[in-house]
Design a protein around this motif. Structure first.
Motif, PDB file in Angstrom:
ATOM      1  N   GLY A  66       0.818  -1.203   0.000  1.00  0.00           N
ATOM      2  CA  GLY A  66       0.000   0.000   0.000  1.00  0.00           C
ATOM      3  C   GLY A  66       0.854   1.256   0.000  1.00  0.00           C
ATOM      4  N   ASP A 455     -12.416   3.158  -3.470  1.00  0.00           N
ATOM      5  CA  ASP A 455     -11.739   3.176  -2.173  1.00  0.00           C
ATOM      6  C   ASP A 455     -12.653   3.726  -1.089  1.00  0.00           C
ATOM      7  OD1 ASP A 455      -9.586   2.235  -3.557  1.00  0.00           O
ATOM      8  OD2 ASP A 455      -8.594   4.185  -3.716  1.00  0.00           O
ATOM      9  N   ARG A 487      -9.688  -1.135  -0.205  1.00  0.00           N
ATOM     10  CA  ARG A 487      -8.595  -0.209   0.096  1.00  0.00           C
ATOM     11  C   ARG A 487      -9.122   0.924   0.971  1.00  0.00           C
ATOM     12  NH1 ARG A 487      -4.781   1.111  -4.717  1.00  0.00           N
ATOM     13  NH2 ARG A 487      -6.732   1.833  -5.650  1.00  0.00           N
ATOM     14  N   PRO A 584      -5.034  -1.639  -8.012  1.00  0.00           N
ATOM     15  CA  PRO A 584      -4.382  -2.330  -6.889  1.00  0.00           C
ATOM     16  C   PRO A 584      -3.014  -2.846  -7.317  1.00  0.00           C
ATOM     17  CG  PRO A 584      -6.062  -3.716  -7.896  1.00  0.00           C
ATOM     18  CD  PRO A 584      -6.187  -2.378  -8.539  1.00  0.00           C
TER      19      PRO A 584
END
Length: 619
Positions: A66, A455, A487, A584
Protein backbone atom coordinates in the motif's frame (compact mmCIF):
# COMPACT_ATOMS: atom_id res chain seq x y z
CA UNK A 1 34.25 -19.53 48.68
CA UNK A 2 33.31 -16.29 46.96
CA UNK A 3 29.76 -15.13 46.53
CA UNK A 4 29.99 -15.54 42.81
CA UNK A 5 31.38 -19.03 42.77
CA UNK A 6 28.72 -20.90 44.66
CA UNK A 7 28.84 -24.42 43.29
CA UNK A 8 27.61 -27.90 44.14
CA UNK A 9 28.93 -29.57 47.24
CA UNK A 10 30.34 -33.06 46.90
CA UNK A 11 27.75 -35.76 46.99
CA UNK A 12 24.91 -33.53 45.76
CA UNK A 13 23.43 -34.30 42.36
CA UNK A 14 23.11 -31.41 39.98
CA UNK A 15 19.69 -31.33 38.34
CA UNK A 16 19.62 -31.78 34.59
CA UNK A 17 19.01 -28.87 32.24
CA UNK A 18 15.47 -30.11 31.57
CA UNK A 19 14.47 -29.44 35.17
CA UNK A 20 16.04 -25.99 35.12
CA UNK A 21 14.27 -25.11 31.87
CA UNK A 22 10.95 -26.28 33.30
CA UNK A 23 11.44 -24.18 36.44
CA UNK A 24 12.40 -21.10 34.43
CA UNK A 25 9.39 -21.60 32.17
CA UNK A 26 7.14 -21.92 35.21
CA UNK A 27 8.49 -18.70 36.72
CA UNK A 28 8.09 -16.99 33.37
CA UNK A 29 4.54 -18.27 33.05
CA UNK A 30 3.62 -16.88 36.48
CA UNK A 31 5.04 -13.45 35.59
CA UNK A 32 3.31 -13.58 32.21
CA UNK A 33 -0.04 -14.36 33.82
CA UNK A 34 0.38 -11.43 36.20
CA UNK A 35 1.14 -9.06 33.33
CA UNK A 36 -1.22 -10.36 30.66
CA UNK A 37 -4.18 -11.48 32.75
CA UNK A 38 -6.37 -8.90 31.05
CA UNK A 39 -6.04 -10.73 27.74
CA UNK A 40 -7.78 -13.80 29.18
CA UNK A 41 -11.04 -11.89 28.90
CA UNK A 42 -12.94 -12.75 25.69
CA UNK A 43 -12.45 -10.30 22.87
CA UNK A 44 -9.83 -8.93 20.52
CA UNK A 45 -6.88 -6.89 21.85
CA UNK A 46 -7.13 -3.28 20.69
CA UNK A 47 -4.70 -0.76 22.16
CA UNK A 48 -2.72 1.85 20.22
CA UNK A 49 -0.73 -0.17 17.61
CA UNK A 50 -2.13 -3.53 18.76
CA UNK A 51 -5.08 -4.20 16.45
CA UNK A 52 -6.58 -7.69 16.37
CA UNK A 53 -9.71 -8.36 14.31
CA UNK A 54 -11.87 -11.41 13.58
CA UNK A 55 -11.40 -11.38 9.78
CA UNK A 56 -8.17 -9.64 8.74
CA UNK A 57 -7.98 -9.43 4.93
CA UNK A 58 -4.98 -10.38 2.81
CA UNK A 59 -4.96 -6.88 1.37
CA UNK A 60 -2.25 -4.93 -0.41
CA UNK A 61 -1.67 -3.04 2.84
CA UNK A 62 -1.17 -6.29 4.75
CA UNK A 63 1.41 -7.33 2.16
CA UNK A 64 3.22 -4.01 2.46
CA UNK A 65 2.18 -2.95 -1.05
CA UNK A 66 0.00 0.00 0.00
CA UNK A 67 0.94 3.65 0.39
CA UNK A 68 2.39 3.14 3.87
CA UNK A 69 5.75 1.57 4.63
CA UNK A 70 5.91 -2.19 5.25
CA UNK A 71 6.33 -1.82 9.01
CA UNK A 72 4.07 -4.72 10.03
CA UNK A 73 5.39 -7.24 7.52
CA UNK A 74 5.38 -10.24 7.75
CA UNK A 75 3.37 -9.93 10.98
CA UNK A 76 0.09 -9.00 9.27
CA UNK A 77 0.26 -11.83 6.74
CA UNK A 78 1.21 -14.33 9.43
CA UNK A 79 -1.82 -13.25 11.47
CA UNK A 80 -4.08 -13.59 8.39
CA UNK A 81 -2.81 -17.10 7.73
CA UNK A 82 -3.12 -18.13 11.37
CA UNK A 83 -6.64 -16.66 11.57
CA UNK A 84 -7.75 -18.62 8.52
CA UNK A 85 -6.19 -21.80 9.90
CA UNK A 86 -8.01 -21.39 13.22
CA UNK A 87 -11.27 -20.70 11.39
CA UNK A 88 -10.79 -23.79 9.25
CA UNK A 89 -10.53 -26.09 12.27
CA UNK A 90 -13.28 -24.34 14.21
CA UNK A 91 -11.11 -22.77 16.92
CA UNK A 92 -11.71 -19.25 18.27
CA UNK A 93 -9.60 -16.49 16.76
CA UNK A 94 -9.68 -13.90 19.55
CA UNK A 95 -6.95 -15.50 21.76
CA UNK A 96 -4.41 -15.60 18.88
CA UNK A 97 -2.24 -12.54 19.42
CA UNK A 98 -2.59 -12.73 23.20
CA UNK A 99 -1.33 -16.32 23.23
CA UNK A 100 1.56 -15.44 20.93
CA UNK A 101 2.52 -12.60 23.26
CA UNK A 102 2.44 -14.98 26.23
CA UNK A 103 4.66 -17.43 24.32
CA UNK A 104 7.18 -14.67 23.61
CA UNK A 105 7.24 -13.71 27.30
CA UNK A 106 7.87 -17.30 28.42
CA UNK A 107 10.52 -17.63 25.72
CA UNK A 108 12.19 -14.53 27.19
CA UNK A 109 12.14 -16.10 30.65
CA UNK A 110 13.61 -19.42 29.49
CA UNK A 111 16.34 -17.66 27.50
CA UNK A 112 17.25 -15.53 30.52
CA UNK A 113 17.57 -18.59 32.74
CA UNK A 114 19.71 -20.37 30.14
CA UNK A 115 22.01 -17.36 29.80
CA UNK A 116 22.61 -17.18 33.55
CA UNK A 117 23.21 -20.93 33.83
CA UNK A 118 25.64 -20.87 30.92
CA UNK A 119 27.79 -18.08 32.35
CA UNK A 120 27.68 -19.31 35.95
CA UNK A 121 28.76 -22.80 34.92
CA UNK A 122 31.79 -21.42 33.13
CA UNK A 123 32.78 -19.19 36.02
CA UNK A 124 32.37 -21.82 38.75
CA UNK A 125 33.71 -24.78 36.81
CA UNK A 126 32.61 -27.37 34.26
CA UNK A 127 29.03 -28.42 34.91
CA UNK A 128 28.88 -26.51 38.16
CA UNK A 129 25.96 -24.48 39.42
CA UNK A 130 24.19 -24.04 42.71
CA UNK A 131 22.40 -27.36 43.24
CA UNK A 132 18.72 -28.07 43.70
CA UNK A 133 16.17 -25.45 44.59
CA UNK A 134 18.86 -23.05 45.80
CA UNK A 135 20.08 -22.73 42.21
CA UNK A 136 16.57 -22.22 40.91
CA UNK A 137 15.91 -19.54 43.51
CA UNK A 138 19.11 -17.65 42.74
CA UNK A 139 18.28 -17.72 39.04
CA UNK A 140 14.68 -16.54 39.53
CA UNK A 141 15.46 -12.79 39.76
CA UNK A 142 17.13 -12.88 36.34
CA UNK A 143 14.14 -14.74 34.89
CA UNK A 144 11.71 -12.23 36.38
CA UNK A 145 13.60 -9.12 35.25
CA UNK A 146 13.70 -10.42 31.68
CA UNK A 147 9.91 -10.07 31.47
CA UNK A 148 8.99 -7.60 34.21
CA UNK A 149 10.85 -4.47 33.13
CA UNK A 150 9.98 -1.02 31.70
CA UNK A 151 10.91 -2.00 28.14
CA UNK A 152 8.47 -4.92 27.94
CA UNK A 153 5.69 -3.16 29.86
CA UNK A 154 5.88 0.06 27.87
CA UNK A 155 6.02 -1.75 24.55
CA UNK A 156 2.96 -3.76 25.53
CA UNK A 157 1.16 -0.53 26.41
CA UNK A 158 2.17 0.86 23.01
CA UNK A 159 0.77 -2.27 21.37
CA UNK A 160 4.08 -3.63 20.09
CA UNK A 161 3.30 -7.22 21.03
CA UNK A 162 5.22 -8.80 18.14
CA UNK A 163 8.40 -6.88 19.00
CA UNK A 164 8.75 -9.17 22.02
CA UNK A 165 9.81 -11.95 19.65
CA UNK A 166 12.80 -9.81 18.68
CA UNK A 167 13.54 -9.01 22.32
CA UNK A 168 13.46 -12.72 23.19
CA UNK A 169 15.80 -13.46 20.29
CA UNK A 170 18.25 -10.85 21.59
CA UNK A 171 18.49 -12.71 24.92
CA UNK A 172 18.68 -16.06 23.13
CA UNK A 173 21.55 -15.32 20.75
CA UNK A 174 24.35 -15.22 23.38
CA UNK A 175 23.13 -18.58 24.70
CA UNK A 176 23.24 -20.19 21.27
CA UNK A 177 26.17 -18.45 19.60
CA UNK A 178 28.57 -17.05 22.23
CA UNK A 179 29.99 -20.49 22.91
CA UNK A 180 32.29 -23.10 21.42
CA UNK A 181 30.29 -25.07 18.89
CA UNK A 182 27.46 -22.60 18.20
CA UNK A 183 23.93 -24.00 17.88
CA UNK A 184 23.26 -22.59 14.45
CA UNK A 185 19.90 -24.18 13.64
CA UNK A 186 18.32 -22.94 16.86
CA UNK A 187 19.77 -19.46 16.28
CA UNK A 188 18.32 -19.45 12.76
CA UNK A 189 14.91 -20.42 14.14
CA UNK A 190 15.11 -17.56 16.66
CA UNK A 191 16.08 -15.15 13.87
CA UNK A 192 13.06 -16.20 11.80
CA UNK A 193 10.72 -15.66 14.76
CA UNK A 194 12.28 -12.27 15.47
CA UNK A 195 11.70 -11.38 11.83
CA UNK A 196 7.97 -11.13 12.52
CA UNK A 197 8.70 -7.37 12.36
CA UNK A 198 11.53 -5.51 10.60
CA UNK A 199 12.72 -4.00 13.90
CA UNK A 200 12.78 -7.43 15.53
CA UNK A 201 14.89 -8.62 12.62
CA UNK A 202 17.40 -5.79 13.15
CA UNK A 203 17.64 -6.54 16.86
CA UNK A 204 18.21 -10.25 16.27
CA UNK A 205 20.79 -9.70 13.54
CA UNK A 206 22.80 -7.31 15.73
CA UNK A 207 22.68 -9.70 18.70
CA UNK A 208 23.62 -12.68 16.52
CA UNK A 209 26.55 -10.88 14.90
CA UNK A 210 27.97 -9.68 18.22
CA UNK A 211 27.47 -13.07 19.91
CA UNK A 212 29.10 -15.00 17.08
CA UNK A 213 31.94 -12.51 16.91
CA UNK A 214 32.65 -13.05 20.60
CA UNK A 215 32.43 -16.84 20.37
CA UNK A 216 36.07 -17.07 19.39
CA UNK A 217 37.23 -15.59 22.68
CA UNK A 218 37.16 -16.77 26.24
CA UNK A 219 38.46 -19.68 28.28
CA UNK A 220 38.45 -23.06 26.63
CA UNK A 221 37.82 -21.79 23.12
CA UNK A 222 39.97 -23.56 20.60
CA UNK A 223 41.76 -25.54 23.34
CA UNK A 224 42.94 -29.03 22.75
CA UNK A 225 45.16 -30.85 20.24
CA UNK A 226 44.71 -31.06 16.49
CA UNK A 227 44.30 -27.42 15.57
CA UNK A 228 41.30 -26.83 17.77
CA UNK A 229 41.36 -23.10 17.18
CA UNK A 230 41.27 -23.56 13.41
CA UNK A 231 38.40 -26.00 13.81
CA UNK A 232 36.49 -23.51 15.91
CA UNK A 233 37.19 -20.74 13.40
CA UNK A 234 35.78 -22.95 10.66
CA UNK A 235 32.65 -23.61 12.72
CA UNK A 236 32.10 -19.91 13.24
CA UNK A 237 32.57 -19.20 9.54
CA UNK A 238 29.98 -21.83 8.61
CA UNK A 239 27.65 -20.50 11.28
CA UNK A 240 28.04 -16.94 10.00
CA UNK A 241 27.30 -18.08 6.45
CA UNK A 242 24.15 -19.93 7.50
CA UNK A 243 22.92 -17.05 9.65
CA UNK A 244 23.57 -14.53 6.88
CA UNK A 245 21.58 -16.63 4.43
CA UNK A 246 18.68 -16.99 6.86
CA UNK A 247 18.82 -13.27 7.65
CA UNK A 248 18.39 -12.46 3.95
CA UNK A 249 15.47 -14.87 3.54
CA UNK A 250 13.86 -13.58 6.74
CA UNK A 251 14.05 -9.99 5.48
CA UNK A 252 12.60 -10.81 2.05
CA UNK A 253 8.92 -10.14 2.94
CA UNK A 254 9.49 -6.48 3.75
CA UNK A 255 12.41 -5.96 1.38
CA UNK A 256 10.49 -7.27 -1.63
CA UNK A 257 7.37 -5.34 -0.63
CA UNK A 258 9.35 -2.11 -0.25
CA UNK A 259 11.07 -2.55 -3.62
CA UNK A 260 7.86 -3.38 -5.47
CA UNK A 261 5.89 -0.61 -3.79
CA UNK A 262 8.53 1.88 -4.85
CA UNK A 263 9.64 2.64 -1.26
CA UNK A 264 7.74 4.85 1.13
CA UNK A 265 8.29 8.54 0.82
CA UNK A 266 9.84 10.03 3.89
CA UNK A 267 8.28 13.45 3.40
CA UNK A 268 9.62 16.67 4.84
CA UNK A 269 9.69 15.54 8.47
CA UNK A 270 11.29 12.21 9.30
CA UNK A 271 9.86 12.21 12.83
CA UNK A 272 13.25 11.43 14.40
CA UNK A 273 12.89 14.09 17.08
CA UNK A 274 9.39 12.92 17.99
CA UNK A 275 10.52 9.31 18.36
CA UNK A 276 13.68 10.01 20.36
CA UNK A 277 14.03 8.42 23.79
CA UNK A 278 12.30 10.49 26.46
CA UNK A 279 13.80 11.56 29.79
CA UNK A 280 11.81 10.26 32.75
CA UNK A 281 11.22 12.23 35.94
CA UNK A 282 14.46 13.07 37.72
CA UNK A 283 16.79 10.68 35.88
CA UNK A 284 17.39 12.20 32.45
CA UNK A 285 17.56 10.35 29.17
CA UNK A 286 20.63 8.28 30.05
CA UNK A 287 19.14 7.15 33.36
CA UNK A 288 15.90 6.29 31.59
CA UNK A 289 17.52 4.03 29.00
CA UNK A 290 19.81 2.37 31.58
CA UNK A 291 16.59 1.50 33.42
CA UNK A 292 15.26 0.09 30.09
CA UNK A 293 12.63 2.84 29.89
CA UNK A 294 12.22 6.14 28.09
CA UNK A 295 9.67 5.28 25.39
CA UNK A 296 8.75 8.31 23.27
CA UNK A 297 5.00 8.10 23.93
CA UNK A 298 4.26 9.41 27.42
CA UNK A 299 0.75 7.92 27.20
CA UNK A 300 2.31 4.43 27.14
CA UNK A 301 4.23 5.00 30.39
CA UNK A 302 2.90 3.54 33.68
CA UNK A 303 2.25 6.17 36.38
CA UNK A 304 5.10 4.84 38.53
CA UNK A 305 7.59 5.67 35.75
CA UNK A 306 6.23 9.21 35.46
CA UNK A 307 6.84 10.10 39.11
CA UNK A 308 9.71 10.47 41.55
CA UNK A 309 9.67 6.70 41.93
CA UNK A 310 11.60 6.39 38.64
CA UNK A 311 14.63 7.89 40.40
CA UNK A 312 14.27 5.54 43.38
CA UNK A 313 13.96 2.56 41.04
CA UNK A 314 17.09 3.65 39.17
CA UNK A 315 19.02 3.85 42.44
CA UNK A 316 17.96 0.30 43.29
CA UNK A 317 18.94 -0.86 39.81
CA UNK A 318 22.40 0.67 40.15
CA UNK A 319 22.76 -1.08 43.53
CA UNK A 320 22.11 -4.39 41.77
CA UNK A 321 24.81 -3.59 39.23
CA UNK A 322 27.23 -2.80 42.06
CA UNK A 323 26.47 -6.15 43.68
CA UNK A 324 26.95 -7.92 40.35
CA UNK A 325 30.16 -6.10 39.42
CA UNK A 326 32.53 -8.58 41.06
CA UNK A 327 30.88 -11.58 39.44
CA UNK A 328 30.76 -9.92 36.04
CA UNK A 329 34.44 -8.99 36.35
CA UNK A 330 35.36 -12.58 37.19
CA UNK A 331 33.41 -13.69 34.15
CA UNK A 332 34.74 -10.96 31.87
CA UNK A 333 36.51 -13.45 29.57
CA UNK A 334 33.39 -15.51 29.07
CA UNK A 335 32.12 -15.14 25.47
CA UNK A 336 28.54 -14.49 26.62
CA UNK A 337 29.65 -11.72 28.97
CA UNK A 338 31.83 -10.19 26.25
CA UNK A 339 28.84 -10.30 23.91
CA UNK A 340 26.39 -8.64 26.30
CA UNK A 341 27.94 -6.17 28.75
CA UNK A 342 29.93 -4.07 26.22
CA UNK A 343 26.92 -4.12 23.88
CA UNK A 344 24.72 -2.79 26.70
CA UNK A 345 27.14 0.05 27.43
CA UNK A 346 27.34 1.04 23.76
CA UNK A 347 23.56 0.80 23.38
CA UNK A 348 22.84 3.02 26.37
CA UNK A 349 25.31 5.62 25.14
CA UNK A 350 24.08 5.66 21.53
CA UNK A 351 20.37 5.75 22.42
CA UNK A 352 20.96 8.62 24.84
CA UNK A 353 23.12 10.50 22.31
CA UNK A 354 20.43 10.02 19.65
CA UNK A 355 18.07 12.09 21.81
CA UNK A 356 20.44 15.09 21.88
CA UNK A 357 20.40 17.90 19.31
CA UNK A 358 23.41 16.65 17.31
CA UNK A 359 22.17 13.06 17.56
CA UNK A 360 18.73 13.98 16.26
CA UNK A 361 20.29 15.95 13.40
CA UNK A 362 22.57 13.09 12.39
CA UNK A 363 19.83 10.49 12.52
CA UNK A 364 17.42 12.83 10.74
CA UNK A 365 19.88 13.18 7.86
CA UNK A 366 20.35 9.41 7.70
CA UNK A 367 16.62 8.66 7.69
CA UNK A 368 15.96 11.38 5.14
CA UNK A 369 18.63 10.02 2.80
CA UNK A 370 17.98 6.28 3.18
CA UNK A 371 14.29 5.26 3.40
CA UNK A 372 15.13 1.89 4.98
CA UNK A 373 16.85 3.78 7.80
CA UNK A 374 13.39 4.72 9.07
CA UNK A 375 13.69 1.55 11.14
CA UNK A 376 16.17 3.44 13.32
CA UNK A 377 14.08 6.48 14.23
CA UNK A 378 12.40 4.85 17.27
CA UNK A 379 15.76 4.50 18.98
CA UNK A 380 14.39 3.49 22.39
CA UNK A 381 13.48 0.06 21.03
CA UNK A 382 17.17 -0.72 20.73
CA UNK A 383 17.46 -0.65 24.51
CA UNK A 384 16.45 -4.32 24.10
CA UNK A 385 20.10 -4.97 23.21
CA UNK A 386 20.97 -4.14 26.84
CA UNK A 387 18.53 -6.67 28.30
CA UNK A 388 20.91 -9.70 28.26
CA UNK A 389 23.48 -7.79 30.33
CA UNK A 390 20.74 -6.73 32.73
CA UNK A 391 19.70 -10.36 33.09
CA UNK A 392 23.27 -11.37 33.94
CA UNK A 393 23.55 -8.55 36.47
CA UNK A 394 20.46 -9.82 38.28
CA UNK A 395 21.81 -13.38 38.21
CA UNK A 396 25.16 -12.40 39.72
CA UNK A 397 23.63 -9.99 42.25
CA UNK A 398 21.50 -12.74 43.78
CA UNK A 399 24.57 -14.93 44.11
CA UNK A 400 26.52 -12.10 45.73
CA UNK A 401 23.83 -11.75 48.40
CA UNK A 402 23.33 -15.48 48.96
CA UNK A 403 26.06 -15.96 51.63
CA UNK A 404 24.50 -13.21 53.75
CA UNK A 405 20.78 -13.79 53.19
CA UNK A 406 20.66 -17.44 52.11
CA UNK A 407 19.41 -18.23 48.61
CA UNK A 408 15.74 -17.63 49.40
CA UNK A 409 16.39 -14.24 50.99
CA UNK A 410 18.75 -13.15 48.22
CA UNK A 411 16.27 -14.19 45.54
CA UNK A 412 13.46 -12.34 47.28
CA UNK A 413 15.42 -9.10 47.65
CA UNK A 414 16.76 -8.99 44.08
CA UNK A 415 13.43 -10.02 42.59
CA UNK A 416 11.78 -7.21 44.56
CA UNK A 417 14.17 -4.76 42.92
CA UNK A 418 13.13 -6.06 39.48
CA UNK A 419 9.45 -5.66 40.31
CA UNK A 420 10.01 -2.22 41.84
CA UNK A 421 11.07 -0.85 38.45
CA UNK A 422 7.41 -0.98 37.37
CA UNK A 423 5.44 -1.89 40.51
CA UNK A 424 2.11 -0.98 38.98
CA UNK A 425 2.61 -3.01 35.79
CA UNK A 426 -0.12 -5.64 36.46
CA UNK A 427 -2.75 -3.05 37.31
CA UNK A 428 -1.91 -0.75 34.40
CA UNK A 429 -1.84 -3.61 31.88
CA UNK A 430 -5.09 -5.03 33.28
CA UNK A 431 -6.79 -1.66 32.87
CA UNK A 432 -5.31 -1.00 29.41
CA UNK A 433 -5.49 -4.40 27.74
CA UNK A 434 -9.26 -4.57 27.51
CA UNK A 435 -10.23 -6.89 24.66
CA UNK A 436 -13.13 -5.62 22.58
CA UNK A 437 -16.05 -7.19 20.78
CA UNK A 438 -16.72 -5.52 17.47
CA UNK A 439 -20.31 -4.49 16.80
CA UNK A 440 -22.39 -6.33 14.21
CA UNK A 441 -22.27 -3.24 12.04
CA UNK A 442 -18.70 -4.00 11.02
CA UNK A 443 -19.72 -7.29 9.43
CA UNK A 444 -22.59 -5.56 7.63
CA UNK A 445 -20.30 -2.85 6.25
CA UNK A 446 -17.80 -5.49 5.17
CA UNK A 447 -20.56 -7.31 3.30
CA UNK A 448 -21.34 -4.12 1.35
CA UNK A 449 -17.84 -2.86 0.45
CA UNK A 450 -15.67 -5.98 0.27
CA UNK A 451 -14.55 -6.79 -3.24
CA UNK A 452 -16.31 -3.83 -4.86
CA UNK A 453 -14.46 -1.14 -6.83
CA UNK A 454 -13.65 2.20 -5.30
CA UNK A 455 -11.74 3.18 -2.17
CA UNK A 456 -13.06 3.91 1.30
CA UNK A 457 -12.38 7.07 3.32
CA UNK A 458 -12.87 7.19 7.08
CA UNK A 459 -14.20 9.73 9.55
CA UNK A 460 -13.14 11.25 11.84
CA UNK A 461 -9.94 12.28 10.07
CA UNK A 462 -6.78 10.57 11.23
CA UNK A 463 -5.33 7.10 11.66
CA UNK A 464 -6.26 6.68 15.33
CA UNK A 465 -9.58 6.35 17.10
CA UNK A 466 -10.66 7.38 20.58
CA UNK A 467 -14.04 6.00 21.58
CA UNK A 468 -15.55 4.83 24.88
CA UNK A 469 -16.28 1.52 23.13
CA UNK A 470 -12.58 0.59 22.94
CA UNK A 471 -9.70 0.62 25.43
CA UNK A 472 -11.50 2.99 27.78
CA UNK A 473 -11.15 5.85 25.31
CA UNK A 474 -7.39 5.46 24.79
CA UNK A 475 -6.04 6.06 21.32
CA UNK A 476 -6.16 2.95 19.10
CA UNK A 477 -5.13 2.45 15.51
CA UNK A 478 -8.23 2.46 13.30
CA UNK A 479 -9.20 -1.22 12.83
CA UNK A 480 -11.03 -0.55 9.52
CA UNK A 481 -8.06 -1.54 7.28
CA UNK A 482 -7.78 -4.85 9.17
CA UNK A 483 -11.51 -5.64 8.96
CA UNK A 484 -12.62 -4.45 5.52
CA UNK A 485 -11.36 -6.13 2.36
CA UNK A 486 -11.19 -2.92 0.37
CA UNK A 487 -8.60 -0.21 0.10
CA UNK A 488 -9.01 2.04 3.14
CA UNK A 489 -7.37 5.43 2.71
CA UNK A 490 -5.52 6.49 5.85
CA UNK A 491 -2.76 9.12 5.84
CA UNK A 492 -0.80 7.46 8.64
CA UNK A 493 -0.18 10.75 10.43
CA UNK A 494 0.81 10.38 14.08
CA UNK A 495 0.28 13.01 16.75
CA UNK A 496 3.12 12.78 19.29
CA UNK A 497 2.20 15.04 22.21
CA UNK A 498 4.12 18.32 22.26
CA UNK A 499 6.34 17.10 19.41
CA UNK A 500 3.49 17.76 16.97
CA UNK A 501 2.36 15.61 14.07
CA UNK A 502 4.59 13.20 12.20
CA UNK A 503 3.27 12.92 8.65
CA UNK A 504 2.59 9.47 7.26
CA UNK A 505 3.05 8.27 3.70
CA UNK A 506 -0.61 8.39 2.61
CA UNK A 507 -0.55 11.45 0.36
CA UNK A 508 -3.71 10.55 -1.60
CA UNK A 509 -5.53 9.80 1.66
CA UNK A 510 -4.45 13.17 3.04
CA UNK A 511 -5.68 14.95 -0.09
CA UNK A 512 -9.04 13.15 -0.06
CA UNK A 513 -9.50 13.82 3.65
CA UNK A 514 -8.89 17.51 3.06
CA UNK A 515 -11.57 17.58 0.36
CA UNK A 516 -14.05 15.90 2.69
CA UNK A 517 -13.32 18.13 5.68
CA UNK A 518 -13.74 21.25 3.56
CA UNK A 519 -17.19 20.06 2.48
CA UNK A 520 -16.37 20.02 -1.23
CA UNK A 521 -18.51 18.49 -3.97
CA UNK A 522 -18.58 14.64 -3.79
CA UNK A 523 -17.32 14.53 -7.38
CA UNK A 524 -13.93 15.75 -6.17
CA UNK A 525 -13.70 12.64 -4.02
CA UNK A 526 -14.81 10.32 -6.81
CA UNK A 527 -12.16 11.90 -9.01
CA UNK A 528 -9.65 10.70 -6.40
CA UNK A 529 -11.05 7.17 -6.56
CA UNK A 530 -13.18 7.36 -3.40
CA UNK A 531 -16.52 5.53 -3.45
CA UNK A 532 -17.28 5.05 0.23
CA UNK A 533 -17.07 7.14 3.40
CA UNK A 534 -17.31 5.36 6.74
CA UNK A 535 -18.09 7.52 9.75
CA UNK A 536 -17.13 5.83 13.01
CA UNK A 537 -19.58 8.04 14.82
CA UNK A 538 -18.61 7.19 18.43
CA UNK A 539 -14.99 8.24 17.83
CA UNK A 540 -13.81 11.72 18.73
CA UNK A 541 -11.92 13.66 16.11
CA UNK A 542 -12.14 16.23 13.32
CA UNK A 543 -15.07 16.00 10.91
CA UNK A 544 -14.95 19.57 9.61
CA UNK A 545 -17.66 20.40 7.06
CA UNK A 546 -17.98 16.79 5.91
CA UNK A 547 -21.72 16.84 6.50
CA UNK A 548 -22.01 19.23 3.55
CA UNK A 549 -20.28 16.73 1.26
CA UNK A 550 -22.23 13.77 2.59
CA UNK A 551 -25.62 15.47 2.34
CA UNK A 552 -25.94 14.45 -1.31
CA UNK A 553 -24.72 10.87 -0.90
CA UNK A 554 -26.53 7.61 -0.29
CA UNK A 555 -26.55 6.18 3.23
CA UNK A 556 -25.99 2.47 2.72
CA UNK A 557 -25.89 1.49 6.39
CA UNK A 558 -26.29 3.18 9.76
CA UNK A 559 -26.36 2.06 13.37
CA UNK A 560 -25.28 3.54 16.70
CA UNK A 561 -21.59 3.04 15.87
CA UNK A 562 -21.15 3.28 12.10
CA UNK A 563 -22.59 5.14 9.12
CA UNK A 564 -21.58 4.08 5.61
CA UNK A 565 -22.09 6.53 2.76
CA UNK A 566 -21.80 5.81 -0.94
CA UNK A 567 -20.85 8.70 -3.15
CA UNK A 568 -23.30 9.12 -6.03
CA UNK A 569 -24.59 11.93 -8.20
CA UNK A 570 -26.50 14.95 -6.87
CA UNK A 571 -29.70 12.90 -6.87
CA UNK A 572 -28.12 10.43 -4.45
CA UNK A 573 -28.48 7.43 -6.73
CA UNK A 574 -26.04 4.54 -6.43
CA UNK A 575 -23.16 4.69 -8.85
CA UNK A 576 -23.62 2.42 -11.83
CA UNK A 577 -19.88 1.80 -11.76
CA UNK A 578 -17.27 2.57 -9.16
CA UNK A 579 -15.11 5.66 -9.50
CA UNK A 580 -11.77 5.34 -11.21
CA UNK A 581 -9.20 4.71 -8.50
CA UNK A 582 -5.53 3.80 -8.82
CA UNK A 583 -5.18 0.12 -9.66
CA UNK A 584 -4.38 -2.33 -6.89
CA UNK A 585 -0.99 -3.96 -6.69
CA UNK A 586 -0.30 -6.13 -9.76
CA UNK A 587 -0.89 -9.83 -9.37
CA UNK A 588 2.80 -10.43 -10.04
CA UNK A 589 3.78 -8.17 -7.15
CA UNK A 590 1.37 -9.86 -4.80
CA UNK A 591 2.67 -13.27 -5.86
CA UNK A 592 6.28 -12.20 -5.31
CA UNK A 593 5.56 -10.89 -1.81
CA UNK A 594 3.53 -13.98 -0.90
CA UNK A 595 6.41 -16.17 -2.15
CA UNK A 596 8.77 -14.21 0.10
CA UNK A 597 6.44 -14.84 3.04
CA UNK A 598 6.27 -18.54 2.19
CA UNK A 599 10.09 -18.69 2.09
CA UNK A 600 10.23 -16.97 5.51
CA UNK A 601 7.75 -19.44 6.98
CA UNK A 602 9.40 -22.50 5.40
CA UNK A 603 12.82 -21.39 6.63
CA UNK A 604 11.44 -21.15 10.15
CA UNK A 605 9.91 -24.62 9.98
CA UNK A 606 13.11 -26.20 8.63
CA UNK A 607 15.34 -24.40 11.15
CA UNK A 608 13.08 -25.42 14.04
CA UNK A 609 13.07 -29.05 12.88
CA UNK A 610 16.86 -29.11 12.54
CA UNK A 611 17.24 -27.55 15.98
CA UNK A 612 14.95 -30.18 17.46
CA UNK A 613 16.85 -33.02 15.78
CA UNK A 614 20.17 -31.56 16.93
CA UNK A 615 18.91 -31.24 20.48
CA UNK A 616 17.80 -34.87 20.60
CA UNK A 617 21.09 -36.07 19.10
CA UNK A 618 23.06 -34.36 21.88
CA UNK A 619 21.19 -36.22 24.59
Amino acid sequence: MSATSIGPRRGLAVPGPGVAVAVDAAVGAVVTVLLLAGLARPGFPLLRDWVATPTPPLSDAALGLGESAARAVPQDVAVVWATRALDAVGLPVWPLTGLLTAVFCVWLAVAAGALVRQVVRRVTGPGADTPGWAGHLLRAPAVVVAVWNPLVVERLLQGHWSLLAGVAAVVTMPVLLARPGPRVAAACAALVAAGLTPTGWVLAVVAAAVSLGCAGSGPGVGAGPGGGRDLERGRRLRAATALAAVAVVTALPWLVATLLAGGAATGGDTGVAAFAARAETGIGTLGSVVALGGIWNSAAVPPSRASWWAAAALALLLAVWVLAARGLWRARRDPAVRATVPLALVTWLLVALAATGPGVAALDALVGAVPAAGLLRDTQKFVALALPATVLAWGFASRALAPRLRPAGAALVVTAVAVSAVPDAPRVLWDSLRPVTYGDGWATVAGIVDGRPGDLLVLPAGSFRSTPLWAGGSAVLDPAPRILDTRVLVPGDLVVGSAGTVAGEGDRAREATGVLLRGEDPRELTDLGVRWVLDERTSAGPRGASDRTLATTTTRFADAELVLYELGGPDGRELAAGPVSPPPAPAESRAAVLAAHAAWLLTGVVATALAWVGRRSRR
